[in-house]
Scaffold this active site. Sequence first.
Site, PDB file in Angstrom:
ATOM      1  N   GLY A  58       0.838  -1.195   0.000  1.00 12.41           N
ATOM      2  CA  GLY A  58       0.000   0.000   0.000  1.00 12.41           C
ATOM      3  C   GLY A  58       0.868   1.238   0.000  1.00 12.41           C
ATOM      4  O   GLY A  58       2.050   1.171   0.357  1.00 12.41           O
ATOM      5  N   CYS A  85       5.179  -6.346   1.634  1.00 13.09           N
ATOM      6  CA  CYS A  85       5.570  -4.935   1.710  1.00 13.09           C
ATOM      7  C   CYS A  85       4.819  -4.213   2.854  1.00 13.09           C
ATOM      8  O   CYS A  85       5.061  -4.523   4.004  1.00 13.09           O
ATOM      9  CB  CYS A  85       5.355  -4.281   0.341  1.00 13.09           C
ATOM     10  N   TYR A  86       3.900  -3.319   2.562  1.00 17.78           N
ATOM     11  CA  TYR A  86       3.176  -2.624   3.628  1.00 17.78           C
ATOM     12  C   TYR A  86       2.512  -3.629   4.584  1.00 17.78           C
ATOM     13  O   TYR A  86       2.556  -3.469   5.809  1.00 17.78           O
ATOM     14  CB  TYR A  86       2.121  -1.693   3.018  1.00 17.78           C
ATOM     15  N   HIS A 173       8.071  -8.137  -3.789  1.00 19.66           N
ATOM     16  CA  HIS A 173       6.752  -8.405  -4.369  1.00 19.66           C
ATOM     17  C   HIS A 173       6.766  -9.707  -5.172  1.00 19.66           C
ATOM     18  O   HIS A 173       7.150  -9.703  -6.343  1.00 19.66           O
ATOM     19  CB  HIS A 173       6.324  -7.235  -5.269  1.00 19.66           C
ATOM     20  N   GLU A 175       4.365 -11.199  -6.468  1.00 18.87           N
ATOM     21  CA  GLU A 175       3.346 -11.187  -7.515  1.00 18.87           C
ATOM     22  C   GLU A 175       3.823 -10.535  -8.816  1.00 18.87           C
ATOM     23  O   GLU A 175       3.188 -10.673  -9.852  1.00 18.87           O
ATOM     24  CB  GLU A 175       2.080 -10.473  -7.004  1.00 18.87           C
ATOM     25  N   ASP A 229     -15.393  -8.398 -23.973  1.00 18.54           N
ATOM     26  CA  ASP A 229     -16.219  -8.523 -22.765  1.00 18.54           C
ATOM     27  C   ASP A 229     -17.699  -8.719 -23.102  1.00 18.54           C
ATOM     28  O   ASP A 229     -18.360  -9.625 -22.584  1.00 18.54           O
ATOM     29  CB  ASP A 229     -16.072  -7.284 -21.866  1.00 18.54           C
ATOM     30  N   SER A 231     -18.930  -9.653 -25.939  1.00 22.57           N
ATOM     31  CA  SER A 231     -19.117 -10.862 -26.749  1.00 22.57           C
ATOM     32  C   SER A 231     -19.197 -12.100 -25.854  1.00 22.57           C
ATOM     33  O   SER A 231     -20.039 -12.977 -26.052  1.00 22.57           O
ATOM     34  CB  SER A 231     -17.964 -11.043 -27.736  1.00 22.57           C
ATOM     35  N   LYS A 370      -9.495  -9.531 -17.124  1.00 22.01           N
ATOM     36  CA  LYS A 370      -9.513  -9.574 -18.591  1.00 22.01           C
ATOM     37  C   LYS A 370      -8.895 -10.875 -19.137  1.00 22.01           C
ATOM     38  O   LYS A 370      -9.446 -11.488 -20.046  1.00 22.01           O
ATOM     39  CB  LYS A 370      -8.726  -8.373 -19.120  1.00 22.01           C
TER      40      LYS A 370
END
Length: 514
Positions: A58, A85-86, A173, A175, A229, A231, A370
């Site tokens: 954050g 992290c945070y 991180h 991720e 999206d 479709s 997405k």
Amino acid sequence: MEHELAGGIAVLDFGGQYAHLICRRIRALGVYSALVPHDTPLAQLERMKVAGVVLSGGPASVYSERAPAADPELFEGELPMLGICYGYQLMVRAHGGEVARADRREYGRASVKVMEGGGLFDGLGAEKIVCWMSHSDSPVRIPSTMQVLAASESSPYAAVKLSGSPQFGVQFHPEVSHTEKGQAVLSNFIFGICRAEKKWSMEEFMRTSVESLSKLEGRVLCAVSGGVDSSVTAALLHRAVRNRLRSVFIDTGLLREGEAERVRRFLGQELGVNVAVVDASERFLTGLEGVRDPEQKRKIVGKTFADVFEEFARDEGPFAYLAQGTLYPDVIESGRSTGPASVIKTHHNVGGLPSDISMKVVEPLRELYKDEVRELGSLMGLPKGVVDRHPFPGPGLAVRVIGEVTREKLRICRESSRIVEKVLEEEGLYGRVWQAFAYVGDDEVTGVLGDERKLGRQVTVKVVESVDAMTADWSRLDPRVLERISSAITNEVSGVVAVAYSISSKPPATIEPQ
Ligand code: XMP
């Protein structure tokens, strides 16, 4: 129709820019993960039966007055926890350690030495891993109950474990893709420590969604744009409610080349979706005549869209439901937010629909990212050209034609953009970039045609790379590719004598020119 977090991983959202990415990475491992508010009480997480929690990074400092906090009981409990992290710094403080501001911000790659294999670092097969760091604060003293697992030159406590408890913290991180073996670290946490089971897949999502959507009673209306999206939303509903679905494609006259035809072909003919094409281009173009202000243009397109849509709904109704292709980040961004990150922009997709419509809204993709929607689309048999299509803004070419929207500028914009896309496809680059198009304004520049000097238009080509459109970097295309684009445009698009390439990133520019 919310997917349950039972057996999944809750990510406490402290507003970090990578909070969504944590969920996406965990889902890619086959375990459902979603953001929850940072102060969600332990008791609630236990009721939700989550397998574990991740405390996201954050922007705040743990010492600032309004530092977002977690439920203190969380740190006393037995729920498996990974602080990043945070989130990690909060853990250190909660257990009596000390966090301080470093002399300088550590940002970028760092070599982290793993001192304790096993657990979080099980089976990595390397003593040193390259990790992505992005922090100003860091722990300067850890409590005696914490054990150091890994260290880097600037972060002596790069990873820690709380003795006798399944709580871990990392300053880097995992991720972020720049962290080597980051996915393995997350996997160790999720499967090794949380003991989560792989239950999340697009096959499973499709099965349960179709099952639950098939219980909708009455007719469903779905506006399709040709994008992935809407479709996928239409395809999913078509499977679930068959001929009770009515789809409508509104041709605004501001779309990419051949869009109405494409929609007719892939949704109508190939998938058998009941889709009506309404050509309202005259109405949109008339409404935009003489208007130069970008916001005004957006408003006109939005309002006209709402009017045409409403008329269609009235003429063809009644409909019990309105289906929309809202995605998970849209849900979070539009203020139905979980975390302290500020609302970045109002949600685009729903902007153009009337608010007083008497249909219930159904958003089958509201939990998906997405890339998951793309995977779902492929599973449902949508053609690759639809599934991999670049995003396109709701107001269409009205935001890519600077100044008044005229037919001439629309033609230039459309033809030039088709060339940009075609060259990138031929070069195998289309799928590697986020968006690629050309835009045009009113400026005229001098060109030479034979012996004659002649004023003509200049178009600007824009190709950007991005993960989520929040930030974007201009694509460093090979000059040879740029040259191909430039000569094809000046040779084939009548009235264009010059091509520029945009080398602005977001921020400070936005992706769309207007
Ligand atoms: P910006 O220009 O804000 O765009 O950097 C970020 C992403 O959103 C798309 N975009 C829009 N999409 N309605 C939409 O549905 C809009 O008004 C709109 N404006 C921008 C843009 O194409 C990019 O992917």
